[in-house]
Design an enzyme around this catalytic site. Structure first.
Site, short mmCIF file in Angstrom:
data_model
loop_
_atom_site.label_atom_id
_atom_site.label_comp_id
_atom_site.label_asym_id
_atom_site.label_seq_id
_atom_site.Cartn_x
_atom_site.Cartn_y
_atom_site.Cartn_z
N ASP A 122 0.82 -1.22 0.00
CA ASP A 122 0.00 0.00 0.00
C ASP A 122 0.85 1.27 0.00
O ASP A 122 0.42 2.30 0.51
CB ASP A 122 -0.92 0.00 1.22
CG ASP A 122 -0.15 -0.12 2.52
OD1 ASP A 122 1.10 -0.21 2.47
OD2 ASP A 122 -0.78 -0.14 3.59
N CYS A 125 4.66 -0.19 2.82
CA CYS A 125 5.10 -1.50 3.31
C CYS A 125 6.40 -1.40 4.11
O CYS A 125 6.59 -2.15 5.07
CB CYS A 125 5.26 -2.47 2.15
SG CYS A 125 6.43 -1.92 0.87
N HIS A 232 8.85 -4.12 -2.97
CA HIS A 232 8.04 -4.38 -1.77
C HIS A 232 8.91 -4.91 -0.64
O HIS A 232 9.81 -5.74 -0.85
CB HIS A 232 6.94 -5.38 -2.09
CG HIS A 232 6.03 -5.67 -0.93
ND1 HIS A 232 5.04 -4.81 -0.50
CD2 HIS A 232 5.98 -6.75 -0.09
CE1 HIS A 232 4.41 -5.34 0.53
NE2 HIS A 232 4.97 -6.50 0.80
N HIS A 307 5.69 15.15 -11.04
CA HIS A 307 4.77 14.06 -10.74
C HIS A 307 5.52 12.93 -10.02
O HIS A 307 6.57 12.50 -10.49
CB HIS A 307 4.14 13.50 -12.02
CG HIS A 307 3.40 14.52 -12.81
ND1 HIS A 307 3.01 14.33 -14.12
CD2 HIS A 307 2.96 15.76 -12.46
CE1 HIS A 307 2.36 15.39 -14.55
NE2 HIS A 307 2.32 16.29 -13.57
#
Length: 313
Positions: A122, A125, A232, A307
């Site tokens: 999300d 992590c 992750h 961005h």
């Protein structure tokens, strides 16, 4: 076959067992009052040839047989004193070991295993994983905003140490950026959290099968472990299978065995292709929908447009 043995004490609690047989006299050394019954019976078999399971050992006058069925019992638990004579006989009515071998059932004791504890992907992590391991296995998905704010406070309090050259952006820009819930943490944040929690944070990479140790030279006593697949983070914990015992997430920095186990875990994940090549994986800018490939293009796009919200395709 009969055998008489004089039991005499030597220094301290050491015992010397002298065995007399028809073939001569033998001295049995190495037994103490803490020796177990199995050691005594093995020594007797070695010197006399009488198998352990057919030995009948007697002591006293008149001689009385000792109950030596508990092979783990200590000699101090039996009425054997210095100067006693032990009489050993072979019991003819018992089967020989080769006739009916005694097979001991294995004593199964489950050992702790190092394993990955999966947390949600999300964008937070890293923070969830670090909080989990430093708090001893406490899972709290709501911890991320607090940890992001903590990092921002530490960075803003030392602009000289955390300058643009280190952060890749100005100190002020970084502090605003890290507090957003759509940004990812990495090596900078791990290093900061290692100092804050005063523990070594080891990150095991599943693509390269290497371990990066943050705080390695700081003299910390505690070590925690994360596993990283390219995008992750998950915490690593040691737990006994099928047990209700709480997992262990904090280890000693002198425990190199746990590091070896973590690398084995990473190598297994690599063989199963459980990693993301960050130089080749496809991304999309969630602001302008531009397609990108790898971290390098994402960084360049972020510098050109401002961005920073990317999603994996």
């Amino acid at each position: 076959m009969n055998m008489q043995a004089g039991l005499k004490s030597t220094s301290g609690r050491m015992l010397r067992l002298r065995c007399k047989t028809k073939n001569g006299s033998h001295v049995m050394q190495g037994l103490t009052h803490q020796s177990c019954v199995q050691e005594l019976k093995s020594k007797v078999e070695e010197l006399t040839g009488i198998p352990c399971n057919v030995q009948k050992i007697m002591v006293g006058y008149p001689p009385s047989s000792l109950d030596l069925r508990n092979l783990d019992a200590h000699l101090k638990d039996y009425p054997i004193k210095s100067g006693d004579t032990l009489i050993v006989e072979e019991e003819k009515n018992k089967p020989k070991p080769q006739d009916h071998p005694i097979v001991k059932a294995p004593h199964l004791k489950l050992s702790p295993e190092l394993a990955r504890r999966v947390v949600p992907a999300d964008n937070s992590c890293l923070f969830t994983s670090v909080y989990y391991v430093v708090e001893g296995g406490v899972y709290d998905p709501a911890c991320a905003p607090e940890m992001r704010s903590l990092i921002a406070q530490i960075v803003s309090s030392d602009p000289a140490a955390y300058c643009e050259a280190v952060l890749g952006k100005t100190n002020e820009e970084y502090c605003s950026w890290i507090k957003r819930d759509d940004t990812w943490g990495g090596a900078i944040e791990v290093s900061i959290l290692s100092k804050f929690y005063q523990c070594e944070i080891c990150v095991v990479d599943t693509q390269t099968v290497r371990v990066d140790r943050f705080g390695e030279d700081s003299g910390y006593q505690k070590r925690v472990l994360l596993i990283y697949d390219g995008i992750h983070y998950d915490p690593l914990q040691e737990q006994i299978p099928s047990s209700d015992a709480p997992p262990q997430t904090i280890f000693s920095t002198t425990d190199d065995i746990i590091l070896a186990q973590a690398l084995e875990l990473a190598d297994e994940a690599r063989r199963k292709r459980q990693f993301t090549d960050v130089n080749r994986f496809a991304l999309r800018c969630m602001v302008c929908q531009t397609g990108l490939v790898g971290q390098k293009e994402a960084r360049e796009h972020a510098k050109e447009t401002g961005h920073t919200n990317f999603g994996e395709v």
